[in-house]
Structures are given as C-alpha cells and as structure tokens.
Design a protein around this motif. Structure first.
Motif, PDB file in Angstrom:
ATOM      1  N   LEU A  23       0.829  -1.205   0.000  1.00 41.62           N
ATOM      2  CA  LEU A  23       0.000   0.000   0.000  1.00 41.62           C
ATOM      3  C   LEU A  23       0.864   1.256   0.000  1.00 41.62           C
ATOM      4  O   LEU A  23       0.589   2.217  -0.738  1.00 41.62           O
ATOM      5  CB  LEU A  23      -0.937  -0.008   1.208  1.00 41.62           C
ATOM      6  N   ARG A  24       1.932   1.270   0.830  1.00 44.01           N
ATOM      7  CA  ARG A  24       2.814   2.437   0.891  1.00 44.01           C
ATOM      8  C   ARG A  24       3.505   2.701  -0.435  1.00 44.01           C
ATOM      9  O   ARG A  24       3.764   3.860  -0.783  1.00 44.01           O
ATOM     10  CB  ARG A  24       3.870   2.258   1.986  1.00 44.01           C
ATOM     11  N   HIS A  25       3.789   1.636  -1.165  1.00 42.91           N
ATOM     12  CA  HIS A  25       4.539   1.789  -2.419  1.00 42.91           C
ATOM     13  C   HIS A  25       3.610   1.817  -3.651  1.00 42.91           C
ATOM     14  O   HIS A  25       4.107   1.821  -4.786  1.00 42.91           O
ATOM     15  CB  HIS A  25       5.558   0.656  -2.557  1.00 42.91           C
ATOM     16  N   GLY A  26       2.321   1.858  -3.422  1.00 45.62           N
ATOM     17  CA  GLY A  26       1.384   1.961  -4.543  1.00 45.62           C
ATOM     18  C   GLY A  26       1.469   0.797  -5.505  1.00 45.62           C
ATOM     19  O   GLY A  26       1.317   0.973  -6.726  1.00 45.62           O
ATOM     20  N   ARG A  66      -3.577  -2.415  -5.231  1.00 43.73           N
ATOM     21  CA  ARG A  66      -4.714  -1.801  -5.888  1.00 43.73           C
ATOM     22  C   ARG A  66      -5.701  -2.863  -6.352  1.00 43.73           C
ATOM     23  O   ARG A  66      -6.914  -2.658  -6.339  1.00 43.73           O
ATOM     24  CB  ARG A  66      -4.248  -0.975  -7.086  1.00 43.73           C
ATOM     25  N   ALA A  67      -5.176  -4.025  -6.724  1.00 41.79           N
ATOM     26  CA  ALA A  67      -6.045  -5.099  -7.174  1.00 41.79           C
ATOM     27  C   ALA A  67      -6.937  -5.610  -6.051  1.00 41.79           C
ATOM     28  O   ALA A  67      -7.996  -6.180  -6.291  1.00 41.79           O
ATOM     29  CB  ALA A  67      -5.225  -6.248  -7.730  1.00 41.79           C
ATOM     30  N   ALA A  68      -6.477  -5.411  -4.803  1.00 38.80           N
ATOM     31  CA  ALA A  68      -7.272  -5.881  -3.676  1.00 38.80           C
ATOM     32  C   ALA A  68      -8.556  -5.063  -3.527  1.00 38.80           C
ATOM     33  O   ALA A  68      -9.509  -5.514  -2.913  1.00 38.80           O
ATOM     34  CB  ALA A  68      -6.461  -5.782  -2.387  1.00 38.80           C
TER      35      ALA A  68
END
Length: 320
Positions: A310-313, A318-320
C-alpha cells in the motif's frame, strides 16, 4: 571399478557447481557419499580430477579432459530419458511438470492449476537452486519453472527459454526474535542489526553474494553463519541469529518479521517455460495467470507486506 553414467553425472555436477556440497544438493545425495564416490572414481582412474581449494573444487587438466568426454554422454542419456518420458506422457495423458524454488504462493498456485486442468497429472519438483531448475527445464525434464533471482546476481539462463516477470522487485524482509530490540519498530535499519549474527543459505543461488554486497554497502561486517533456513528458524527464535526472509512470511507468535528501511535486499520473481512445446502453447500463459493470482493472495494475507504494498502503490494492493 567401471565408470557408469551416474559417475559421469556426478563429475559434471561438481564441475558445474564448483563444490561437492552444492553438487550433492543438486543430485539429491549426501555430501559424504558424493565425496566417497569422487575418491573412488579418482582411484579408478589413477589421478585427481579436481583440485580442492578453499573456495571449492576446480577441474585439473585431466579433469577437463574427462569432462569433455563425459558431458556429451550425460547429455545424450538425459535426452533419451526425456524423450522416453515424453512419449509415455503422450500415451498416458496430459501432464504438467512444475519446478519451483520456495514460495508461500506455491500451494495456491498448485490449487488453481488443478482446478483449471482437471485430469492433468501435475507434478512438483522443488529445489533451492534456481539454476538447477532452469537447467532441468532446458533439458525437457520440467515444463515450467518458478524461480527467484537475487538482485545484483543474475541467473545463468540456458538458451531457448521464455521468461515472464511475476514481480520485478520483491523486497526481502528480516526475521528476528520476538524480543529483539529492533522489533519494537515497524521498519528496521541495517545499522540496528550490525551487532547481530546473520544466517544465510549459500546453496541458494546468489543469496550469499547478494547479502554480502548489501552489508558491505551499508558499511557493516557482522558474523555470518551458513546453513539452511529450516535450521535458521529455531536459531532466530532463540535470539542466536537474524536472517533475510520472504515478505510473505509469517506472522509467527515467536518471531518478528520486519521490512528493512530502503529495501536494500530484493529479488525478482520469474516464470520460465520452453517455447515451441505443446505444454508452452497450451499451459504457460494460464499457468502464469494462476501464479499471479496465487502470489497476490499470499501477499495480501500478510499484514506487514500488505502495508508495504500500500505504501509503495503496488498494483497488487490496488487489485485488492
């Protein structure tokens, strides 16, 4: 003593790995038994085939001569076995031979493959050496191989293999005792581990060289033990060592797993296949899609890695 194909295969393995220990792992035998076998071969030929050095084994001039004759024979025997097995597989029905280094995604991948390919005989071959798996793939002994490549230590990939990149850069986390002082922080600095004893498995391709490079770049020179990671786990829990680990590891009640600041240790996750084969044409792309889904499942199941993604985008998050 008459030389057999297994003796020639042992000589080639020692020459290829540069070590009796690594060759024994590759051949699936114990180091003492392979050492004894080598001595018997040399005794039968009346001369040393390898010079034993501190860094490993190097073929002597006679060893090079023997290897030049042995390699074609071993290759021809491997081809004979491969072609025979392939013919038997075509007669018996569909099969998929999967090779893999260790991964938390493996169970989910196999489950998806079996759901996708009902009636297919799916077999698994595990090895700590990515190079050994790729050689087996090139020789027709595997259909696909899921491997990792340590950053800064490129794999020797046989010609003719096709590569699909699963993860371009997977950070390696650090595992330590639950009560380690550095475990109090969500992210650990390498400097906080300068006084610890580290443990690494040198039989994993690139693992020791990659860690040594990262520690040197950080200006620290801690003592390092060589051993397998199953042994490492008990030593980590006891507070004797710290060790790199996959970010999908854990969680465990008796061990802390933390990311390293700046992510200095990393690997690339790759799936290889042999283009032009029936298996590659029919299964390689679906196998890759199933591997992506299985890896995403394993990654998001682990809190520390999920937060890192999440921190690293990451597209995985994002798929989650």
């Amino acid at each position: 003593m008459e030389l057999e194909v297994r003796h020639l295969r042992a000589l080639c393995a020692i020459a290829d790995t540069g070590s009796v220990h690594k060759a024994a792992r590759l051949l699936g035998v114990s180091q003492p038994s392979l050492t004894t076998q080598l001595r018997r071969i040399e005794h039968a030929l009346g001369a040393e085939l390898f010079a034993r050095e501190r860094t490993g084994c190097r073929p002597t001039p006679l060893g090079h001569a023997v290897l030049s004759r042995a390699r074609p024979l071993v290759a021809q025997m491997a081809l004979l076995v491969t072609e025979t097995r392939a013919a038997a597989a075509r007669a018996d029905g569909a099969r998929l031979r999967v090779g893999s280094t260790a991964s938390r995604a493996l169970a989910g991948w196999l489950r998806r493959l079996r759901d996708r390919l009902p009636g297919t005989d799916i077999t698994l071959h595990m090895d700590v050496s990515a190079g050994a798996l790729l050689r087996a793939l090139a020789a027709g002994q595997l259909d696909v191989a899921f491997v990792h490549e340590v950053e800064g230590c490129p794999l020797r990939v046989p010609d003719g293999l096709e590569r699909r990149v699963l993860v371009e850069r997977e950070p390696q986390f650090i595992s330590m005792a639950r009560d380690h002082p550095a475990a109090a922080a969500p992210v650990v600095d390498l400097a906080d581990l300068a006084g610890d004893r580290w443990m690494v498995d040198p039989t994993v391709d690139g693992e020791w060289d990659g860690l040594r490079r990262v520690l040197g770049a950080a200006g620290i020179d801690p003592p390092v033990l060589h051993g397998d990671y199953h042994t490492a786990a008990s030593l980590i829990v006891a507070g004797e060592v710290v060790a790199p680990c996959q970010p999908t590891s854990g969680p465990r009640d008796d061990m802390a797993i933390r990311p390293l600041r700046g992510d200095p240790l990393a690997v690339r996750l790759l799936l290889y296949s042999r283009p032009g084969t029936d298996t590659d044409a029919g299964h390689a792309e679906p196998a890759y899609a199933d591997l992506v889904a299985a890896y995403r499942e394993a990654a998001l199941r682990t809190s520390a890695y999920r937060q890192w993604l999440l921190r690293h985008g990451s597209p995985l998050a994002r798929a989650a």
